[in-house]
Design an enzyme around this catalytic site. Sequence first.
Site, PDB file in Angstrom:
ATOM      1  N   GLN A 326     -26.855 -31.702  41.832  1.00 27.59           N
ATOM      2  CA  GLN A 326     -28.310 -31.746  41.647  1.00 27.59           C
ATOM      3  C   GLN A 326     -28.700 -31.305  40.237  1.00 27.59           C
ATOM      4  O   GLN A 326     -28.427 -30.172  39.833  1.00 27.59           O
ATOM      5  CB  GLN A 326     -29.015 -30.844  42.661  1.00 27.59           C
ATOM      6  N   GLN A 348     -27.453 -37.358  40.064  1.00 26.39           N
ATOM      7  CA  GLN A 348     -28.006 -36.931  41.352  1.00 26.39           C
ATOM      8  C   GLN A 348     -29.334 -36.218  41.121  1.00 26.39           C
ATOM      9  O   GLN A 348     -29.445 -35.338  40.264  1.00 26.39           O
ATOM     10  CB  GLN A 348     -27.028 -36.000  42.069  1.00 26.39           C
ATOM     11  N   ASP A 349     -30.357 -36.610  41.899  1.00 23.18           N
ATOM     12  CA  ASP A 349     -31.682 -35.963  41.859  1.00 23.18           C
ATOM     13  C   ASP A 349     -32.381 -36.116  40.506  1.00 23.18           C
ATOM     14  O   ASP A 349     -32.963 -35.168  39.977  1.00 23.18           O
ATOM     15  CB  ASP A 349     -31.569 -34.469  42.204  1.00 23.18           C
ATOM     16  N   ASP A 370     -29.518 -39.906  45.759  1.00 25.27           N
ATOM     17  CA  ASP A 370     -30.866 -39.387  46.050  1.00 25.27           C
ATOM     18  C   ASP A 370     -31.698 -39.268  44.766  1.00 25.27           C
ATOM     19  O   ASP A 370     -32.425 -38.289  44.571  1.00 25.27           O
ATOM     20  CB  ASP A 370     -30.787 -38.010  46.716  1.00 25.27           C
ATOM     21  N   ARG A 438     -31.933 -42.521  52.245  1.00 16.43           N
ATOM     22  CA  ARG A 438     -31.503 -41.793  53.438  1.00 16.43           C
ATOM     23  C   ARG A 438     -32.531 -40.702  53.720  1.00 16.43           C
ATOM     24  O   ARG A 438     -33.239 -40.236  52.816  1.00 16.43           O
ATOM     25  CB  ARG A 438     -30.105 -41.208  53.271  1.00 16.43           C
TER      26      ARG A 438
END
Length: 532
Positions: A326, A348-349, A370, A438
């Site tokens: 993250q 990520q993120d 994500d 998701r």
Amino acid sequence: MDTLVSTIFLAFLGIHVLILPFDGVHCATKSSICNQTPYPEVCNSFLDADHTLGTVDETPFRVRESALGATLNQAQLAHSLVKEMDLSSFDQRAKSAWADCLELYEDMISLMDQSIGSTDPASSQTWLSAAMTNHQTCQNGFNDFNLSSLLQSFPAMSGDFSKLLSNSLAINKAVAASSTAQVSDKQIRGRRLLGDGFPAWVSAGDRKLLQSTGLAVKADLVVARDGSGNYRTITEAVAAAAKRRRSSRFVIHVKAGVYSENVEIKKSMKNLMFIGDGIDATVVTGNRNVQDGSTSFRSATFAVSGGGFIARDMTFRNTAGPQKHQAVALRSGSDLSVFYRCSFKGYQDTLYVYSQRQFYRNCDIYGTVDFIFGNAATIFQNCNIYVRKPMRNQWNTVTAQSRTDPNQNTGIIVHNSIVTAASDLKPVVGSFHSYLGRPWKQYSRTVFMKCSLGSLIDPAGWLPWRGNFALSTLYYGEYMNAGAGASTSGRVRWAGHHVITSAAEASKFTVGNFLAGNSWIPATGVSFTAGL
């Protein structure tokens, strides 16, 4: 205003209405309203403590005021208890999560206070949704570091606080949608656009400023690394802007260059506008990440909370890389914010659409896992979404929306945009599975409409979070998408997945309806499509 007209108006504002089984102000009681909440026993318990109810003054609005007031009191108590906690046994990671909680509960008090004083149902629902998101984010900080055991003794996580927040959302929504919403014709006229396309609340000076094009907009401050401006860093310019006395639009021009700094725009700093010299010309970059001790919330290279924020022609970047997990490039909790011709780069993120109402137009977003996530009411329109190469044995998920309550008016909507492989993924696209999203939280809501979906998208389309979690309570929609990855014949068979065939259903998620964008986006000077 009769029930039908009131309902139509509120639907336009983006509130999915629930009509209470009472007719007229004086037939409402706290029990009839509490019965419409997820936790009626908690609702009745707290409202019974308000001895001014049960009189001739007991209207739906009076009950709403009392319910929100009780929640505000608990938020103030939670903030006080968090502030006074003994941190002697906390390590540095736990202290970092605690600091997030302290800020988040302080902001929650402000959001609750705004909601109580508001006569605008859409804004109230947005602020209450954001308050609940703050509560959840406090928990997320501890979970980031696998410190969830500490939450058992955390003051704000005990008692009925989360139930009060959920009830407040339900009550505000239901009372606003009742036949006695009392949104007067005068109030409705006040929200209509004037002849020049701006709502009535935009000042004449702002109209002139915002209708200017390019760098014809006169900047209040100029940032330039070479010393040709007022300041060499964005942080210095933000500190100077914080001292300004006026609340009207304040423009900061950030000249071309790479600015290695972490920038934070506080809640008190409203109506800032950042203008860069173009994507990949003006770049703000950092590398904070969870692996190095920052919470996801605190890892952002650029974080903005002040309302009415606008950014144009800039790149926001986090260079921590996929191995650091993250690592946020930009976090926005700015209500009525707009990002135009901007780029967001990470893995990520990447882009934390944290809370409140946000609009992205002609933007580029890069990431892996994500990489568009959060719980704002957000629409991406005419954007390019580039899926990058992840680490070995990883997969890609474009979105992870985190709505925790069915009455939150939040979701991630992607409209008329492109989802494709970035240059590093293209040569090996067949080696990795990529999905549209998701469910990070139970009522996750994401819709792709009229988008071009590349062949990288797995036929299943969507990925579970774990097991059967949220598969029947989420709302994932697809409407009139095209491209090699758009076929819905092999999609997941979850109860919450919807292949939308009705234009009427899809129109609920347009800028005009989902964001009530007609009432505020024109004032930014950014073009947009209100409908499908």
